[in-house]
Design a protein around this motif. Sequence first.
Motif, PDB file in Angstrom:
ATOM      1  N   PRO A  80      -3.719 -15.846   0.311  1.00  0.00           N
ATOM      2  CA  PRO A  80      -4.659 -14.719   0.417  1.00  0.00           C
ATOM      3  C   PRO A  80      -4.123 -13.614   1.322  1.00  0.00           C
ATOM      4  O   PRO A  80      -3.213 -13.837   2.123  1.00  0.00           O
ATOM      5  CB  PRO A  80      -5.910 -15.354   1.033  1.00  0.00           C
ATOM      6  CG  PRO A  80      -5.398 -16.537   1.790  1.00  0.00           C
ATOM      7  CD  PRO A  80      -4.183 -17.036   1.051  1.00  0.00           C
ATOM      8  N   SER A 139      -5.203 -10.420   4.172  1.00  0.00           N
ATOM      9  CA  SER A 139      -6.228 -10.283   5.210  1.00  0.00           C
ATOM     10  C   SER A 139      -6.264  -8.873   5.781  1.00  0.00           C
ATOM     11  O   SER A 139      -5.228  -8.220   5.909  1.00  0.00           O
ATOM     12  CB  SER A 139      -6.005 -11.303   6.336  1.00  0.00           C
ATOM     13  OG  SER A 139      -5.158 -10.777   7.312  1.00  0.00           O
ATOM     14  N   HIS A 179       6.516  11.309   8.233  1.00  0.00           N
ATOM     15  CA  HIS A 179       6.147  10.570   7.027  1.00  0.00           C
ATOM     16  C   HIS A 179       5.140   9.494   7.409  1.00  0.00           C
ATOM     17  O   HIS A 179       5.249   8.885   8.474  1.00  0.00           O
ATOM     18  CB  HIS A 179       7.405   9.941   6.431  1.00  0.00           C
ATOM     19  CG  HIS A 179       7.129   9.109   5.217  1.00  0.00           C
ATOM     20  ND1 HIS A 179       6.405   9.582   4.153  1.00  0.00           N
ATOM     21  CD2 HIS A 179       7.466   7.834   4.911  1.00  0.00           C
ATOM     22  CE1 HIS A 179       6.319   8.640   3.236  1.00  0.00           C
ATOM     23  NE2 HIS A 179       6.933   7.573   3.668  1.00  0.00           N
ATOM     24  N   VAL A 185      13.515  -2.341   5.207  1.00  0.00           N
ATOM     25  CA  VAL A 185      13.277  -0.888   5.216  1.00  0.00           C
ATOM     26  C   VAL A 185      12.975  -0.444   6.638  1.00  0.00           C
ATOM     27  O   VAL A 185      13.554   0.510   7.159  1.00  0.00           O
ATOM     28  CB  VAL A 185      12.104  -0.517   4.276  1.00  0.00           C
ATOM     29  CG1 VAL A 185      11.745   0.953   4.407  1.00  0.00           C
ATOM     30  CG2 VAL A 185      12.444  -0.859   2.832  1.00  0.00           C
ATOM     31  N   ASN A 224      -0.130   5.317   2.695  1.00  0.00           N
ATOM     32  CA  ASN A 224       1.136   5.994   2.385  1.00  0.00           C
ATOM     33  C   ASN A 224       0.932   6.804   1.099  1.00  0.00           C
ATOM     34  O   ASN A 224       0.615   6.240   0.053  1.00  0.00           O
ATOM     35  CB  ASN A 224       2.212   4.911   2.207  1.00  0.00           C
ATOM     36  CG  ASN A 224       3.595   5.471   1.923  1.00  0.00           C
ATOM     37  OD1 ASN A 224       3.734   6.649   1.606  1.00  0.00           O
ATOM     38  ND2 ASN A 224       4.610   4.631   2.035  1.00  0.00           N
TER      39      ASN A 224
END
Length: 373
Positions: free
Chosen positions: A52, A54, A298, A266, A331
């Motif tokens: 799951p 959260s 960004h 990243v 984002n």
Amino acid sequence: MAGIVVSGTGLYTPPHSISNEELVVSFNNYVERYNAEHAAAIANGDVEALLPSSVEFIVKASGIQARYVVEKEGILNPEIMAPRIPERANDEISILAEMAVVAAREAMTHACKAASDIDAVIVACSNSQRPYPAVAIEVQNALGIEGFGFDMNVACSSATFGIQVAADMIAAGHARAILIVNPEICSGHLNFRNRNSHFIFGDVATAIILEKKETCVSGDAFEIVGTKLQTKFSNNIRNNFGFLNNAAPEGIGKPDKLFMQEGLKVFKEVVPMVSDMILEHLRALNIPGDSLRRLWLHQANIHMNEMIGRKVLGRTPEEGESPVILDEYANTSSAGSIIAFHKYHQDMKAGDLGIICSFGAGYSAGSVVLRKL
Ligand code: COA
């Protein structure tokens, strides 16, 4: 770059917001159904059970609280988990162009520019409506702008790359003023079934007007002090959707035809790349990092922004110095730093310096240093 200004910006925010709570309920419902359906295969080890999601993880890992989307029900329906945006007829405006036009009109009002003052339209975004005709030409047509338009894509850095391209074209005398729009329907490329990234994106459109300083009549304009762009190939953010999918039908509908990333890689690779690029850019312009009044970064991850802010300023950014909009918008790819600029520059005084900086897939990064007129 001296003599080119950002004279107006605009923002289109979609009407629906999805909270982390709503998104997690839907995701966990999907997980429960999947695990129940595959119970036997999970029990004998043939299939892995899904875990799951959260709300606490999402907020802690990213800083995101909610996201705006153009369509909500499909995304939250555990049987669909994607936006449902009906196709439009060819004689109707496309949804990407429609969003772009709303943001563009606000930017034109802000810049006090009529369609007849603008010579070009650039649609700079991560995901286009279609391969052709260019969405920019559709936007140009809807706004009644003469001249030319084209689409460009440098993923999350599309807006900053668009700014440099437009500034260069104005400086070279190819256009008097240029409209750049960044319509981003990131919910369309997001895999809402992927636990590591189902929460990260939202939809929005932003617009920017660039022109020569001598034609600028806006009382709220910024001169471009300098721009710097950088790219470095990486597969850590990738989407294999494209026109050749039709030539390889075995891959259609597979998860690699949506956004995929190695988030931690990243994070680790992009933070130093972007910090170094900004510092190098500022050194070349003879601007000390701590003299920047504002960082419009960004908007992908709050921790990335905190780290970049510390490296650039040489200290922890103070309240309001590095505005955050990703809590509300998530984002939004190329539009994120432009939303931050659009919403958080009005208190700046003549001579104040700030930097718009984007970073993302490619890798790509763009830095635009601005001085308030
Ligand atoms: N709910 C709960 N736990 C989750 C979860 C979720 N939705 N997704 C992942 N986790 C767990 C993982 O299972 C892992 O657990 P483990 O340590 O026990 O194995 C842990 O959280 C860390 O997972 P990881 O994927 O390494 O998360 P992260 O801390 O790197 O955060 C991102 C994920 C995506 C928020 C973060 O990597 C990021 O923002 N990266 C940069 C993104 C970016 O800028 N992308 C550009 C796109 S344009």
